[in-house]
Design an enzyme around this catalytic site. Structure first.
Site, short mmCIF file in Angstrom:
data_model
loop_
_atom_site.label_atom_id
_atom_site.label_comp_id
_atom_site.label_asym_id
_atom_site.label_seq_id
_atom_site.Cartn_x
_atom_site.Cartn_y
_atom_site.Cartn_z
N ASN A 105 7.48 -4.48 -5.40
CA ASN A 105 6.81 -5.45 -4.54
C ASN A 105 6.99 -6.88 -5.02
OD1 ASN A 105 5.61 -4.17 -2.17
ND2 ASN A 105 4.75 -2.81 -3.71
N ASP A 159 -12.23 -4.35 4.03
CA ASP A 159 -13.30 -3.89 3.13
C ASP A 159 -14.64 -4.52 3.55
OD1 ASP A 159 -11.31 -2.62 1.30
OD2 ASP A 159 -10.70 -4.70 1.08
N HIS A 187 -8.38 -5.88 -3.72
CA HIS A 187 -8.37 -4.88 -2.63
C HIS A 187 -7.87 -3.56 -3.24
CE1 HIS A 187 -7.72 -2.76 1.07
NE2 HIS A 187 -6.46 -2.57 0.74
P1 NAX Z 1 4.06 1.51 7.30
O1 NAX Z 1 4.77 2.25 6.23
O2 NAX Z 1 3.72 2.18 8.58
O3 NAX Z 1 4.89 0.19 7.66
C1 NAX Z 1 5.40 -0.66 6.70
C2 NAX Z 1 6.62 -1.32 7.28
O4 NAX Z 1 7.06 -2.30 6.36
C3 NAX Z 1 7.79 -0.33 7.48
O5 NAX Z 1 8.28 -0.45 8.81
C4 NAX Z 1 8.83 -0.80 6.44
O6 NAX Z 1 10.14 -0.59 6.86
C5 NAX Z 1 8.46 -2.29 6.36
N1 NAX Z 1 9.00 -2.98 5.18
C6 NAX Z 1 9.19 -2.49 3.93
N2 NAX Z 1 9.77 -3.42 3.15
C7 NAX Z 1 9.92 -4.53 3.92
C8 NAX Z 1 10.47 -5.81 3.69
N3 NAX Z 1 10.95 -6.15 2.50
N4 NAX Z 1 10.46 -6.72 4.70
C9 NAX Z 1 9.99 -6.38 5.91
N5 NAX Z 1 9.48 -5.17 6.21
C10 NAX Z 1 9.44 -4.26 5.22
O7 NAX Z 1 2.75 0.92 6.60
P2 NAX Z 1 1.42 0.37 7.25
O8 NAX Z 1 0.47 1.48 7.43
O9 NAX Z 1 1.75 -0.48 8.42
O10 NAX Z 1 0.84 -0.51 6.05
C11 NAX Z 1 1.50 -1.68 5.62
C12 NAX Z 1 0.89 -2.18 4.31
O11 NAX Z 1 -0.46 -2.55 4.49
C13 NAX Z 1 0.89 -1.15 3.19
O12 NAX Z 1 1.31 -1.78 2.00
C14 NAX Z 1 -0.56 -0.75 3.09
O13 NAX Z 1 -0.88 -0.25 1.82
C15 NAX Z 1 -1.22 -2.07 3.38
N6 NAX Z 1 -2.63 -2.06 3.74
C16 NAX Z 1 -3.39 -3.08 3.31
C17 NAX Z 1 -4.72 -3.22 3.65
C18 NAX Z 1 -5.53 -4.36 3.17
O14 NAX Z 1 -6.72 -4.38 3.46
N7 NAX Z 1 -4.99 -5.34 2.45
C19 NAX Z 1 -5.40 -2.20 4.49
C20 NAX Z 1 -4.45 -1.35 5.26
C21 NAX Z 1 -3.19 -0.98 4.54
O15 NAX Z 1 -3.44 0.10 3.69
#
Ligand code: NAX
Length: 334
Positions: A105, A159, A187
């Site tokens: 990341n 949250d 978080h």
């Molecule tokens: P998904 O796996 O459904 O979607 C993630 C998308 O990001 C995928 O389409 C992937 O191809 C894309 N991606 C990966 N690397 C990338 C890059 N370098 N540039 C552009 N796109 C890229 O995950 P989703 O459920 O949508 O969750 C996304 C993120 O939100 C995860 O890291 C998750 O842990 C995080 N969250 C954060 C929350 C918060 O409160 N801060 C809550 C919800 C969620 O858990």
């Protein structure tokens, strides 16, 4: 009619984006009279899926959605951006060490930070959602030195909303009757959901949450655990992480940045900790209670912190310091 703004969503082919994009495009965040150019960034293998998302957005026939751009190129995505919502990140795969996840990341958010620095408007607001959200936000901020660090924030609003919902459910009141809960710190499961400054509207007046709930052991025990573990509970039940509620929280977060917080209310948001009065080390991306006016946040000052809160706030700060140290090792070597 205001000028069109360019809004970037990364991870645009993912599940959070699928809920988020419609709300943004139809005016839930920036208002129903704000023309929007929506830019969708994902990685190359997802371009086919993203094409389907573009078709669906077009088929919504929304009056103020002026343009939809889908790309896997950061220079195209970040060019002249007004608002960047960074949802995409490297997910944790089975057997993956925490350090390796952080490293993957750092690479993504260093690169996107550099793209922000080079291509985005200097007024751009940057919201990081992808986990580990706080440290990813810090990495992006450090990699974009020409953009004010106050323009960066990370999402802890989900949250915050979860905490409000738990208290509302407990008291059988509307969530809008519960105000000023706080999420302190990371978080992650070390976050501290704090109800000690929260109020609940009952019987025609606002009283403290502790007075309303009349169950201190719940507010200091199960309430905390439920909010801290809510993401894991949703995964266990749905076999997928929170998406609808995450999208709603992103809308709340960005709308508050855009239009400000209501008088007398504060919200939780991960922001840079410099100069705060809560004994949190400087230069951490830590969730605080903030008020927002003129698109600028301010940490709420002067809240009394008792020993119970102090211990929990320090614990989550410790985790963030460790994450930061690891991330910075990779940042300098990446
Ligand atoms: P998904 O796996 O459904 O979607 C993630 C998308 O990001 C995928 O389409 C992937 O191809 C894309 N991606 C990966 N690397 C990338 C890059 N370098 N540039 C552009 N796109 C890229 O995950 P989703 O459920 O949508 O969750 C996304 C993120 O939100 C995860 O890291 C998750 O842990 C995080 N969250 C954060 C929350 C918060 O409160 N801060 C809550 C919800 C969620 O858990």
């Amino acid at each position: 009619m205001p000028d069109t703004i360019k809004v970037l969503v990364t991870g645009a082919a993912g599940q959070i984006a699928y809920s988020l994009l419609y709300s943004v495009a139809k005016g839930d965040v920036f208002g129903t009279d704000q023309p929007i150019s929506l830019c969708l960034l994902d990685i190359a293998p997802m371009m086919g899926v993203l094409g389907g998302v573009v078709m669906e957005l077009q088929d919504c026939a929304l009056p103020h959605l002026k343009e939809v751009i889908a790309t896997d190129k950061e220079d195209v995505a970040f060019k002249d951006v007004d608002v960047a919502i960074l949802v995409g990140s490297m997910p944790r795969r089975e057997g993956m060490e925490r350090k390796d996840l952080l490293k993957a990341n750092v690479k993504i958010f260093k690169s996107q930070g550099a793209a922000l620095d080079k291509y985005a408007k200097k007024t751009a607001k940057v919201i990081v959602v992808g986990n580990p959200a706080n440290t990813n936000c810090l990495t992006a901020l450090k990699s974009a030195p020409s953009i004010p660090k106050e323009n960066f924030s990370c999402l802890t609003r989900l949250d915050h909303n979860r905490a409000i919902a738990q208290i509302a459910l407990k008291l059988n009141v509307a969530p809008s009757d519960v105000k000023n809960v706080i999420i302190w710190g990371n978080h992650s499961s070390t976050q501290y959901p704090d109800a000690s400054h929260a109020t609940v509207h009952v019987g025609g007046k606002d009283i403290s949450a502790f007075e309303a709930v009349k169950d201190d052991s719940w507010l200091k025990g199960d309430f905390l655990k439920t909010v801290q573990q809510r993401g894991a509970s949703v995964i266990q039940a749905r076999k997928l992480s929170s998406a609808m509620s995450a999208a709603k929280a992103i809308c709340d977060h960005v709308r508050d940045i855009w239009f400000g917080t209501p008088e007398g209310q504060f919200v939780s948001m991960g922001v840079i900790s410099d100069g705060n009065g809560y004994g949190v080390a400087n230069d951490l991306l830590y969730s605080f209670p903030v008020t927002i006016k003129d698109k600028t946040w301010k940490i709420v000052e002067g809240l009394k912190i008792d020993d119970f809160s102090r211990e929990k706030m320090d614990l989550t700060a410790k985790e963030l310091i460790e994450e930061k140290e690891t991330a910075f090792e990779f940042l300098s070597s990446a």
